[in-house]
Enzyme design. Sequence first.
Site, PDB file in Angstrom:
ATOM      1  N   CYS A 183       3.129  -4.489   6.854  1.00  0.00           N
ATOM      2  CA  CYS A 183       2.872  -4.377   5.418  1.00  0.00           C
ATOM      3  C   CYS A 183       4.087  -3.833   4.669  1.00  0.00           C
ATOM      4  O   CYS A 183       5.143  -3.591   5.250  1.00  0.00           O
ATOM      5  CB  CYS A 183       1.661  -3.480   5.177  1.00  0.00           C
ATOM      6  SG  CYS A 183       0.085  -4.248   5.645  1.00  0.00           S
ATOM      7  N   HIS A 217       0.849  -1.198   0.000  1.00  0.00           N
ATOM      8  CA  HIS A 217       0.000   0.000   0.000  1.00  0.00           C
ATOM      9  C   HIS A 217       0.878   1.240   0.000  1.00  0.00           C
ATOM     10  O   HIS A 217       2.110   1.162   0.161  1.00  0.00           O
ATOM     11  CB  HIS A 217      -0.966   0.017   1.193  1.00  0.00           C
ATOM     12  CG  HIS A 217      -0.309  -0.067   2.534  1.00  0.00           C
ATOM     13  ND1 HIS A 217       0.419   0.958   3.084  1.00  0.00           N
ATOM     14  CD2 HIS A 217      -0.289  -1.073   3.467  1.00  0.00           C
ATOM     15  CE1 HIS A 217       0.857   0.610   4.283  1.00  0.00           C
ATOM     16  NE2 HIS A 217       0.443  -0.625   4.541  1.00  0.00           N
TER      17      HIS A 217
END
Length: 218
Positions: free
Chosen positions: A193, A168
């Site tokens: 992430c 992301h």
Amino acid sequence: MSKHRAEHRTTRSRGGVNRVALALGVTIVAGATAVAVVPQLMSGAATAGTPATSTVATVLAEASPSWVQPPVVQAPPPVPQPDPAVPAGSGTGRRIVFDQSDQRVWLVRSDGTAERTYAVSGSRFDNLEPGSYTVQSKTRHATAFDASGTMEYFVRFATGFSEPIGFHSVPRDNSGKLEQTRAQLGTPLSAGCVRQWKPDAIALWDFAPVGTRVVVTP
């Protein structure tokens, strides 16, 4: 007129000529350049015991333009370095490769060439095992698992200890401030992430439909 008076007049005339010569100054020719030295300079030099040539050299040096500067040598521009190659042993075919040691992602075409590669910021913790995964879901706007901020272009491909792991954009905290700079990419800074600069996040989002293979290397 007596002889005595004639000689006296002649002496005065010569003395007058000498005084006129001193009053007008002396012109010294150096090479092809004529330099006029005023009587005060000559007189001062003689009084101080300094040779006349020293005074001429000083005048010539002072006549040189002080604004002339040597040319500035420009440093050559840096030679662009080639992009790092796709890691060996990362499989074949169309895929996303995430190398944890280099903190870098490659978007690999079906012929094995890299469409794009860029630095990222992965997890600070050991919560992602090397191996082969697939894109499970995509969320255009997402919220951090602890509600500390938001991110865009979330592409999920794994699950960590309890929360999803995906690619992301660099998150923004609840005040709207980015949680890291672009210069910090290449360093593990996330809680799990893989953070990307926004243009790279958009490129991966467009490259990776659900089912796209993701290869994670050590």
